[in-house]
Design a protein around this motif. Sequence first.
Motif, mmCIF file in Angstrom:
data_model
loop_
_atom_site.group_PDB
_atom_site.id
_atom_site.type_symbol
_atom_site.label_atom_id
_atom_site.label_comp_id
_atom_site.label_asym_id
_atom_site.label_seq_id
_atom_site.Cartn_x
_atom_site.Cartn_y
_atom_site.Cartn_z
ATOM 1 N N ARG A 178 0.810 -1.218 0.000
ATOM 2 C CA ARG A 178 0.000 0.000 0.000
ATOM 3 C C ARG A 178 0.842 1.266 0.000
ATOM 4 O O ARG A 178 0.307 2.353 -0.196
ATOM 5 C CB ARG A 178 -0.907 0.026 1.232
ATOM 6 C CG ARG A 178 -1.868 -1.147 1.365
ATOM 7 C CD ARG A 178 -2.492 -1.149 2.736
ATOM 8 N NE ARG A 178 -1.470 -1.301 3.782
ATOM 9 C CZ ARG A 178 -1.687 -1.071 5.073
ATOM 10 N NH1 ARG A 178 -2.871 -0.657 5.490
ATOM 11 N NH2 ARG A 178 -0.710 -1.249 5.951
ATOM 12 N N GLY A 179 2.131 1.117 0.269
ATOM 13 C CA GLY A 179 2.985 2.289 0.394
ATOM 14 C C GLY A 179 3.213 2.697 1.826
ATOM 15 O O GLY A 179 3.734 3.784 2.088
ATOM 16 N N VAL A 180 2.816 1.838 2.780
ATOM 17 C CA VAL A 180 3.005 2.114 4.201
ATOM 18 C C VAL A 180 4.336 1.508 4.647
ATOM 19 O O VAL A 180 4.621 0.341 4.371
ATOM 20 C CB VAL A 180 1.848 1.521 5.030
ATOM 21 C CG1 VAL A 180 2.119 1.650 6.524
ATOM 22 C CG2 VAL A 180 0.533 2.200 4.659
ATOM 23 N N PHE A 181 5.144 2.297 5.327
ATOM 24 C CA PHE A 181 6.413 1.786 5.840
ATOM 25 C C PHE A 181 6.160 0.843 7.010
ATOM 26 O O PHE A 181 5.370 1.154 7.909
ATOM 27 C CB PHE A 181 7.319 2.938 6.269
ATOM 28 C CG PHE A 181 7.926 3.690 5.128
ATOM 29 C CD1 PHE A 181 9.081 3.235 4.504
ATOM 30 C CD2 PHE A 181 7.328 4.855 4.651
ATOM 31 C CE1 PHE A 181 9.642 3.924 3.440
ATOM 32 C CE2 PHE A 181 7.883 5.555 3.585
ATOM 33 C CZ PHE A 181 9.037 5.082 2.974
ATOM 34 N N THR A 182 6.861 -0.299 7.010
ATOM 35 C CA THR A 182 6.649 -1.310 8.045
ATOM 36 C C THR A 182 7.844 -1.456 8.978
ATOM 37 O O THR A 182 7.753 -2.155 9.988
ATOM 38 C CB THR A 182 6.335 -2.671 7.391
ATOM 39 O OG1 THR A 182 7.405 -3.037 6.504
ATOM 40 C CG2 THR A 182 5.032 -2.603 6.609
#
Length: 338
Positions: A178-182
């Motif tokens: 999604r483009g979320v940094f993990t």
Amino acid sequence: MADLDIVNARRPRQFRRIDRQTDEDNDEEVRKRYRFTPHNIDRLERLIGHRLERPTRRNQPLTPRQQIMIALRFYATWNFLQVIGDTLGVDVATVSRVVTAVTDCIFDTKDSAIQFPTTDRHRHRTKTGFHAIRGFPSVISAVDGTHVRIQTPSEDEEQYVNRKHFHSINVQASRDHRGVFTSINAIWPGSTHDAHVFWTSELFHFMETHHHGLEDGILLGDSAYPCKPYMLTPYLHPANEAQQHFNDAHCSTRNVIERAFGVLKRRFHILHTEIRMKPLKVSKIVVCCVVLHNLAKLWGEPEEFPPDDDQQPPTVLNHDDDMSGKAVREYITMQYFS
């Protein structure tokens, strides 16, 4: 970073109004200046505002909202603290203190805002999202590094010179489909190789401890990383069509992390220029920007910041690759790309 000393008598501070009745009347204008709409600045204020309250009303202290907006303006631009202060009608020493306070507050939310997929449900959703990109199975994160330029540090200066011959922090991050940094690791000087940053990261230790097979998910990294059962890298010299198909799918899928760095640096221009602060403060600001990026994604802020092609080709080294890592890579190649 020490505050600047003001030797003259303090003059009354004149604040530009940065409240709803003026600057916040136009949502789009506010978003351009601060990277968040007024509604989402409300959310950020609810998240950290209580920690920015001042115990006294003497001397017209800045409200939590004003402090947040000063810090957001700083992150969103590459302007010096003096310029931010002049623009918003606040002296430079106050801007410095505000940026430090807001940075500390946002930094302390990192564990809730930056989360690696650890549950079966989260992993399944992430694997499905990555598979839809190019048919690559079992991926739960793409990993890469980028460099954030800093001013010449006063200590261990040579350690911060990267292979492009400028001073920097080597930042490693992973992100989902999604483009979320993990995950984020922003503590190493620029001369540190990407593989070493990975080996010393919490992400490495988590995967070493919790990975028992493909069902637990895999990471995708470029050839700067070692090939492991949980970290698949491309073939350096593909020997057949199946291996080339693997490389093509690997590249297309892993590119999400390169695009994420581009969007991050365009959204927060402070990361796109030389940050004139000490390395530890820069590391905190990098993490804060990643937290804010994730919140922007969660809260529906649009990404109208074109990706920046600032990625550098990795230095290819002869790693002591785990043979079972190569076996996993060969298995996926034959099962999915032959």
